[in-house]
Design a protein around this motif. Structure first.
Motif, PDB file in Angstrom:
ATOM      1  N   LYS A   3       0.797  -1.187   0.024  1.00 37.53           N
ATOM      2  CA  LYS A   3       0.045  -0.051  -0.166  1.00 37.53           C
ATOM      3  C   LYS A   3       0.959   1.395   0.140  1.00 37.53           C
ATOM      4  O   LYS A   3       0.435   2.370  -0.219  1.00 37.53           O
ATOM      5  CB  LYS A   3      -1.007   0.005   1.131  1.00 37.53           C
ATOM      6  N   PHE A   4       2.103   0.983   0.337  1.00 41.92           N
ATOM      7  CA  PHE A   4       3.034   2.079   0.391  1.00 41.92           C
ATOM      8  C   PHE A   4       3.845   2.565  -0.945  1.00 41.92           C
ATOM      9  O   PHE A   4       4.336   3.597  -1.277  1.00 41.92           O
ATOM     10  CB  PHE A   4       3.924   2.191   1.467  1.00 41.92           C
ATOM     11  N   ILE A   5       3.782   1.427  -1.698  1.00 39.64           N
ATOM     12  CA  ILE A   5       4.586   1.493  -3.031  1.00 39.64           C
ATOM     13  C   ILE A   5       3.586   2.038  -4.233  1.00 39.64           C
ATOM     14  O   ILE A   5       2.617   1.241  -4.271  1.00 39.64           O
ATOM     15  CB  ILE A   5       5.133   0.299  -3.190  1.00 39.64           C
ATOM     16  N   LYS A   6       3.812   3.101  -4.797  1.00 40.09           N
ATOM     17  CA  LYS A   6       2.986   3.688  -6.001  1.00 40.09           C
ATOM     18  C   LYS A   6       3.254   3.347  -7.383  1.00 40.09           C
ATOM     19  O   LYS A   6       4.793   2.650  -7.333  1.00 40.09           O
ATOM     20  CB  LYS A   6       2.644   5.158  -5.753  1.00 40.09           C
ATOM     21  N   THR A   7       2.628   3.564  -8.224  1.00 41.63           N
ATOM     22  CA  THR A   7       3.149   3.146  -9.535  1.00 41.63           C
ATOM     23  C   THR A   7       3.943   4.105 -10.113  1.00 41.63           C
ATOM     24  O   THR A   7       4.969   3.687 -10.957  1.00 41.63           O
ATOM     25  CB  THR A   7       2.065   3.012 -10.850  1.00 41.63           C
ATOM     26  N   GLY A  29       7.253   7.077  -3.918  1.00 37.61           N
ATOM     27  CA  GLY A  29       6.797   7.805  -5.151  1.00 37.61           C
ATOM     28  C   GLY A  29       5.411   8.547  -4.536  1.00 37.61           C
ATOM     29  O   GLY A  29       5.405   9.154  -3.674  1.00 37.61           O
ATOM     30  N   GLY A  30       4.137   8.786  -5.307  1.00 34.43           N
ATOM     31  CA  GLY A  30       3.040   9.249  -5.020  1.00 34.43           C
ATOM     32  C   GLY A  30       3.318  10.615  -5.347  1.00 34.43           C
ATOM     33  O   GLY A  30       2.382  11.706  -5.055  1.00 34.43           O
ATOM     34  N   ILE A  31       4.296  11.184  -6.199  1.00 33.20           N
ATOM     35  CA  ILE A  31       4.320  12.489  -6.549  1.00 33.20           C
ATOM     36  C   ILE A  31       3.483  12.857  -7.761  1.00 33.20           C
ATOM     37  O   ILE A  31       2.617  13.713  -7.760  1.00 33.20           O
ATOM     38  CB  ILE A  31       5.620  12.842  -7.199  1.00 33.20           C
ATOM     39  N   SER A  32       3.351  11.890  -8.865  1.00 37.80           N
ATOM     40  CA  SER A  32       2.494  11.950 -10.033  1.00 37.80           C
ATOM     41  C   SER A  32       1.380  11.012 -10.105  1.00 37.80           C
ATOM     42  O   SER A  32       0.522  11.136 -10.890  1.00 37.80           O
ATOM     43  CB  SER A  32       3.360  11.842 -11.496  1.00 37.80           C
ATOM     44  N   SER A  33       1.397  10.062  -8.893  1.00 42.80           N
ATOM     45  CA  SER A  33       0.448   9.108  -8.999  1.00 42.80           C
ATOM     46  C   SER A  33       0.034   8.466  -7.589  1.00 42.80           C
ATOM     47  O   SER A  33       1.162   8.257  -6.997  1.00 42.80           O
ATOM     48  CB  SER A  33       0.594   7.822  -9.951  1.00 42.80           C
ATOM     49  N   ASN A  34      -0.991   8.323  -7.269  1.00 40.59           N
ATOM     50  CA  ASN A  34      -1.346   7.800  -5.934  1.00 40.59           C
ATOM     51  C   ASN A  34      -1.742   6.511  -5.879  1.00 40.59           C
ATOM     52  O   ASN A  34      -2.394   5.732  -5.105  1.00 40.59           O
ATOM     53  CB  ASN A  34      -2.285   8.693  -5.109  1.00 40.59           C
TER      54      ASN A  34
END
Length: 273
Positions: A91-95, A117-122
């Protein structure tokens, strides 16, 4: 030789202890390699894995969260690295998370580091997803460049040392200048003479200015300077009159052109009617 009961008990105890130790070792290794926990897999493509091997750790936020499952060469410029990760960090690792290759300390084993991650995609990463990668620095190229820099620095240092040595021994123009007292004295005398000459020029210029002012006040030359001043004023007056005349002619031409345009417009309107 007949085995006694105490010996049988000892053999049994050693056997049980051996099995317990083996079980604990298998459990510990399996826990370290995520063999007994729910896992998921992701992969990334690198140009160079910098000595990464199968079984190396994967870290997320400084914590070991999985292992390198496999490393396969795709083509001459791509290497695929598959990771097995604990399901608890999914759940902490984004695409848009990124994989990079680091080291466990300065001289430790290689490992894979996953940025959050989580900058351009959640969007949460899914099973078998491909993650973006950051290719490691080619250490060999860096070392080669540093070696060349060191070699060049050594050559430059040697050249400077040779030049300084020649100067200290009085060789070359600079060496003779710095080590020959006669040349230094001659140069100092030349500088002093130049300063005296400049002072003399300044004094002569001041004297000429004073003489010119005195000549302008002299009654014999006063008429000459007055004629020169009058000629200058007359010249400026003629220039001003020429400018005014040209301005009037431009205004006159502009007015005539405007009148002709108005006349032509009236004639054209009359013909149209």
């Amino acid at each position: 030789m007949k085995t006694t009961s105490s010996q049988k008990i000892k053999i049994g105890l050693f056997t049980v202890i051996g099995f317990v130790i083996l079980f604990l070792a298998v459990f510990y290794i399996g826990n370290q390699k995520s063999m007994f926990s729910s896992t998921f897999k992701v992969y990334g493509i690198f140009r160079n894995v910098s000595g990464l091997t199968v079984g190396n750790n994967v870290r997320f936020a400084g914590i070991n969260v999985g292992v390198v499952e496999s490393i396969n060469i795709v083509n001459d410029s791509s290497v695929r690295v598959d990771l097995t990760l604990n399901n608890s960090v999914k759940k902490f690792i984004k695409t848009d998370s990124k994989m990079s290759i680091g080291s466990d300390g300065l001289m430790g084993d290689k490992l894979v580091v996953i940025a959050p991650g989580g900058i351009s995609s959640n969007t949460e990463v899914a099973e078998g997803n491909k993650l973006n990668t950051v290719n490691p620095i080619d250490v060999d190229k860096v070392i080669n460049k540093l070696t060349k820099v060191a070699d060049n620095a050594e050559a430059v240092t040697g050249g400077l040392a040779s030049i300084v040595n020649k100067i200290n021994n009085g060789k070359g123009s600079i060496g003779r200048l710095l080590n020959n007292e006669q040349i230094a004295e001659d140069l100092e005398g030349t500088v002093k003479q130049a300063r005296k000459t400049i002072k003399g020029v300044h004094a002569t210029t001041a004297t000429l200015n004073e003489d010119l002012k005195a000549a302008q006040s002299n009654f014999l030359l006063k008429g000459f300077f007055k004629k020169k001043e009058k000629a200058k004023r007359d010249s400026l007056k003629k220039i001003q009159e020429a400018k005014e005349k040209a301005q009037k002619e431009r205004e006159k031409a502009k007015k005539e052109a405007q009148e002709r345009a108005e006349k032509e417009a009236k004639e054209k309107a009359k013909n149209n009617n």
